[in-house]
Design a protein around this motif. Sequence first.
Motif, PDB file in Angstrom:
ATOM      1  N   ASP B  96       0.729  -1.345  -0.044  1.00 34.37           N
ATOM      2  CA  ASP B  96       0.092  -0.083  -0.045  1.00 34.37           C
ATOM      3  C   ASP B  96       0.871   1.328  -0.022  1.00 34.37           C
ATOM      4  O   ASP B  96       1.839   1.339   0.720  1.00 34.37           O
ATOM      5  CB  ASP B  96      -0.960  -0.082   1.152  1.00 34.37           C
ATOM      6  CG  ASP B  96      -2.084   1.170   1.131  1.00 34.37           C
ATOM      7  OD1 ASP B  96      -2.425   1.688   0.231  1.00 34.37           O
ATOM      8  OD2 ASP B  96      -2.453   1.250   2.273  1.00 34.37           O
ATOM      9  N   GLN B  97       0.453   2.235  -0.907  1.00 29.95           N
ATOM     10  CA  GLN B  97       1.260   3.370  -1.203  1.00 29.95           C
ATOM     11  C   GLN B  97       0.455   4.397  -1.540  1.00 29.95           C
ATOM     12  O   GLN B  97      -0.682   4.093  -2.284  1.00 29.95           O
ATOM     13  CB  GLN B  97       2.503   3.228  -1.943  1.00 29.95           C
ATOM     14  CG  GLN B  97       2.345   2.747  -3.228  1.00 29.95           C
ATOM     15  CD  GLN B  97       3.637   2.258  -3.842  1.00 29.95           C
ATOM     16  OE1 GLN B  97       4.585   3.167  -4.312  1.00 29.95           O
ATOM     17  NE2 GLN B  97       4.010   0.986  -3.778  1.00 29.95           N
ATOM     18  N   GLU B 119     -13.330  -1.951  -7.443  1.00 26.04           N
ATOM     19  CA  GLU B 119     -13.493  -2.443  -5.845  1.00 26.04           C
ATOM     20  C   GLU B 119     -12.078  -2.429  -5.629  1.00 26.04           C
ATOM     21  O   GLU B 119     -11.104  -3.082  -6.179  1.00 26.04           O
ATOM     22  CB  GLU B 119     -14.269  -3.641  -5.846  1.00 26.04           C
ATOM     23  CG  GLU B 119     -15.733  -3.437  -5.593  1.00 26.04           C
ATOM     24  CD  GLU B 119     -16.368  -4.592  -5.689  1.00 26.04           C
ATOM     25  OE1 GLU B 119     -17.676  -4.620  -5.574  1.00 26.04           O
ATOM     26  OE2 GLU B 119     -16.000  -5.839  -5.955  1.00 26.04           O
ATOM     27  N   SER B 120     -11.725  -1.912  -4.388  1.00 26.57           N
ATOM     28  CA  SER B 120     -10.643  -1.950  -3.787  1.00 26.57           C
ATOM     29  C   SER B 120     -10.390  -2.232  -2.246  1.00 26.57           C
ATOM     30  O   SER B 120     -11.348  -1.879  -1.481  1.00 26.57           O
ATOM     31  CB  SER B 120      -9.618  -0.775  -3.975  1.00 26.57           C
ATOM     32  OG  SER B 120     -10.127   0.266  -3.364  1.00 26.57           O
ATOM     33  N   ASP B 121      -9.577  -2.857  -1.702  1.00 25.12           N
ATOM     34  CA  ASP B 121      -9.403  -3.182  -0.350  1.00 25.12           C
ATOM     35  C   ASP B 121      -7.941  -2.983   0.199  1.00 25.12           C
ATOM     36  O   ASP B 121      -7.301  -3.335  -0.865  1.00 25.12           O
ATOM     37  CB  ASP B 121     -10.088  -4.599  -0.094  1.00 25.12           C
ATOM     38  CG  ASP B 121     -10.789  -4.677   1.136  1.00 25.12           C
ATOM     39  OD1 ASP B 121     -10.557  -3.814   2.129  1.00 25.12           O
ATOM     40  OD2 ASP B 121     -11.747  -5.447   1.335  1.00 25.12           O
ATOM     41  N   VAL B 122      -7.804  -2.800   1.434  1.00 26.13           N
ATOM     42  CA  VAL B 122      -6.625  -2.912   1.972  1.00 26.13           C
ATOM     43  C   VAL B 122      -6.530  -4.182   2.800  1.00 26.13           C
ATOM     44  O   VAL B 122      -7.197  -4.555   3.916  1.00 26.13           O
ATOM     45  CB  VAL B 122      -6.248  -1.702   2.885  1.00 26.13           C
ATOM     46  CG1 VAL B 122      -4.835  -1.844   3.496  1.00 26.13           C
ATOM     47  CG2 VAL B 122      -6.471  -0.220   1.956  1.00 26.13           C
ATOM     48  N   ALA B 123      -5.601  -5.144   2.558  1.00 25.46           N
ATOM     49  CA  ALA B 123      -5.447  -6.451   2.912  1.00 25.46           C
ATOM     50  C   ALA B 123      -3.982  -6.374   3.883  1.00 25.46           C
ATOM     51  O   ALA B 123      -3.649  -5.115   4.208  1.00 25.46           O
ATOM     52  CB  ALA B 123      -5.550  -7.650   1.994  1.00 25.46           C
ATOM     53  N   GLY B 124      -3.535  -7.490   4.255  1.00 24.23           N
ATOM     54  CA  GLY B 124      -2.409  -7.684   5.004  1.00 24.23           C
ATOM     55  C   GLY B 124      -2.490  -7.272   6.414  1.00 24.23           C
ATOM     56  O   GLY B 124      -3.507  -7.494   6.984  1.00 24.23           O
ATOM     57  N   ASP B 128       2.164  -4.024   7.684  1.00 26.77           N
ATOM     58  CA  ASP B 128       2.333  -4.344   5.980  1.00 26.77           C
ATOM     59  C   ASP B 128       1.086  -4.330   5.252  1.00 26.77           C
ATOM     60  O   ASP B 128       0.769  -5.477   4.838  1.00 26.77           O
ATOM     61  CB  ASP B 128       3.184  -5.810   6.015  1.00 26.77           C
ATOM     62  CG  ASP B 128       4.553  -5.420   6.535  1.00 26.77           C
ATOM     63  OD1 ASP B 128       5.356  -4.425   6.284  1.00 26.77           O
ATOM     64  OD2 ASP B 128       4.830  -6.299   7.502  1.00 26.77           O
ATOM     65  N   PRO B 129       0.403  -3.203   4.959  1.00 30.29           N
ATOM     66  CA  PRO B 129      -0.784  -3.011   4.153  1.00 30.29           C
ATOM     67  C   PRO B 129      -0.523  -3.563   2.924  1.00 30.29           C
ATOM     68  O   PRO B 129       0.391  -3.023   2.161  1.00 30.29           O
ATOM     69  CB  PRO B 129      -1.201  -1.796   4.494  1.00 30.29           C
ATOM     70  CG  PRO B 129      -0.125  -0.763   4.837  1.00 30.29           C
ATOM     71  CD  PRO B 129       0.918  -1.986   5.501  1.00 30.29           C
ATOM     72  N   VAL B 130      -1.517  -4.198   2.347  1.00 30.98           N
ATOM     73  CA  VAL B 130      -1.367  -4.378   0.944  1.00 30.98           C
ATOM     74  C   VAL B 130      -2.476  -4.069   0.046  1.00 30.98           C
ATOM     75  O   VAL B 130      -3.669  -4.282   0.817  1.00 30.98           O
ATOM     76  CB  VAL B 130      -1.238  -6.277   0.653  1.00 30.98           C
ATOM     77  CG1 VAL B 130      -1.394  -6.536  -0.886  1.00 30.98           C
ATOM     78  CG2 VAL B 130       0.016  -6.645   1.437  1.00 30.98           C
ATOM     79  N   TYR B 131      -2.350  -3.335  -1.017  1.00 28.18           N
ATOM     80  CA  TYR B 131      -3.558  -2.810  -1.405  1.00 28.18           C
ATOM     81  C   TYR B 131      -3.956  -3.885  -2.563  1.00 28.18           C
ATOM     82  O   TYR B 131      -3.199  -4.403  -3.369  1.00 28.18           O
ATOM     83  CB  TYR B 131      -3.270  -1.368  -2.187  1.00 28.18           C
ATOM     84  CG  TYR B 131      -4.477  -0.517  -2.467  1.00 28.18           C
ATOM     85  CD1 TYR B 131      -4.998   0.236  -1.358  1.00 28.18           C
ATOM     86  CD2 TYR B 131      -5.130  -0.437  -3.631  1.00 28.18           C
ATOM     87  CE1 TYR B 131      -6.018   0.832  -1.467  1.00 28.18           C
ATOM     88  CE2 TYR B 131      -6.099   0.498  -3.914  1.00 28.18           C
ATOM     89  CZ  TYR B 131      -6.517   1.145  -2.735  1.00 28.18           C
ATOM     90  OH  TYR B 131      -7.814   2.016  -2.910  1.00 28.18           O
TER      91      TYR B 131
END
Lengths: 176, 170
Positions: B96-97, B119-124, B128-131
Motif C-alpha cells: 500500500d502506498q 473495488e479495492s481493499d486494503v489487506a495484509g 504491512d498493508p497490501v492494496y
Amino acid sequence: MAILEILKIPDARLKQISEPVERFDDALHAFVADLEDTRQVGPAAVGIAAPQVGHFQRVVILDCSQTHKPVPNHGHLILVNPEIIHWDGFELGREGCLSVPDYTGNVIRAARIKLVAQDLQGHSHEYEMIDYEARALQHEVDHLDGLLFLDRVVSRRADLFQRKVYQKGGNKKKKA
Amino acid sequence: MNNWKMVTLIGEDQPGIVARTTDALYQNGLALGETSMMRLGGNFSMMMMVSGEGDLNAVLAPVAEELNLRVHVDVIAGRLHQHVAPNIQIRVMGADQPGIVAKVTGALAVSGFNILELESDVAGTAQDPVYIMTIQGVSEKAAEELQQAVDALGEEGVDVTVSAIETLFA
C-alpha cells in the motif's frame, strides 16, 4: 426448420432435471435440427441445451469455433447424454445465458474437464476440454440438471487471482 | 419515465440497515432498480436507484434518524437495461502506498478505458498493508496495449495484470 421458444427466468421449468436419451431415432434428429436453428437465431450463443426450449432430454449443442478471440475448441458438437468424468483447476469467468436476458455474472468453473457423450447415432466419444469451451460445456450440463449460472454466481468481491495470469504479470514486471 | 433518483445512504454498520431502509421505501410505494451496498471500513454504504413519487428525504428521515444514517438524494437521468458488458479486467496488488489508484486509472484513462466497476481493499496487516484492486471495464484497445500502458508506470512493488474478459453467452 423451426425456431423453438426459449424458456426464460423465472420459468420454473428451467429447474427441471432432464432425462437421458434412450432412442437415437428420427424424432431425436429432427429435434436437434430445430434446437440448432434456435441457437442460430438471435444473439449468437456458443451453446444451447434441450431443456432451454422445454424439451427435457439430455442433449446439448456446443460450438466455440466462432468466438471473438479464437479459443481451443472441438468445433460444432452435438452431445447426447454428456457426462463430465473429470474436473481440474478452476477459473473465474463472466457468463450470460439465453434464458437470463440482460444479466451477466461471474462464475467459478473447472478449467479442464473430461467428458463422455454420445453422438446422434448413439456412439460414445470422449473429449478433453479446456478454458472457455470447458466453461461452456459445464454451463450447458448445468441446464440438464436444472441449474442456471445464476445458481453459481459469486460475489463481485470474491474475485480470485488466477495463478496462471498472476505469474505472467509478475514475470513481465521483473523483466521490465 | 419512471422518475428515477439515486439515493446514497451511509452510516455505522449494524444489522437491519438494508431491511429498515428498503421497507420504508416499499411502504411508501417506491421501487428499487439497480443497487450497490457494501461495508467499507466499518461503515455501511448504500447506493440505490429508486423510482416513484414522493419526497425521498421525508420518507427516509425516520429510519435515518433512528439508525444514524446520512441520506443524499439526486434526481438522475438513468434508466434500467443499460448494461454494458466489460471486456477487460485489471487486477492490481501491491504494497500500500499513496497514488496507486490515481496512477493506474490515470494510465487507463489516457488509453480511453472506461471503468464500469472498481473495488479495492486494503489487506495484509497494519504494519504491512497490501492494496488489492479489481477493475472491470470497456476498452477498444487490446489487453496487451493496456498492459504496456500500466507497465510503463514502472511502479515498484505493484503488480498490475490486465486480462481480456470473453463473456460466455450460452
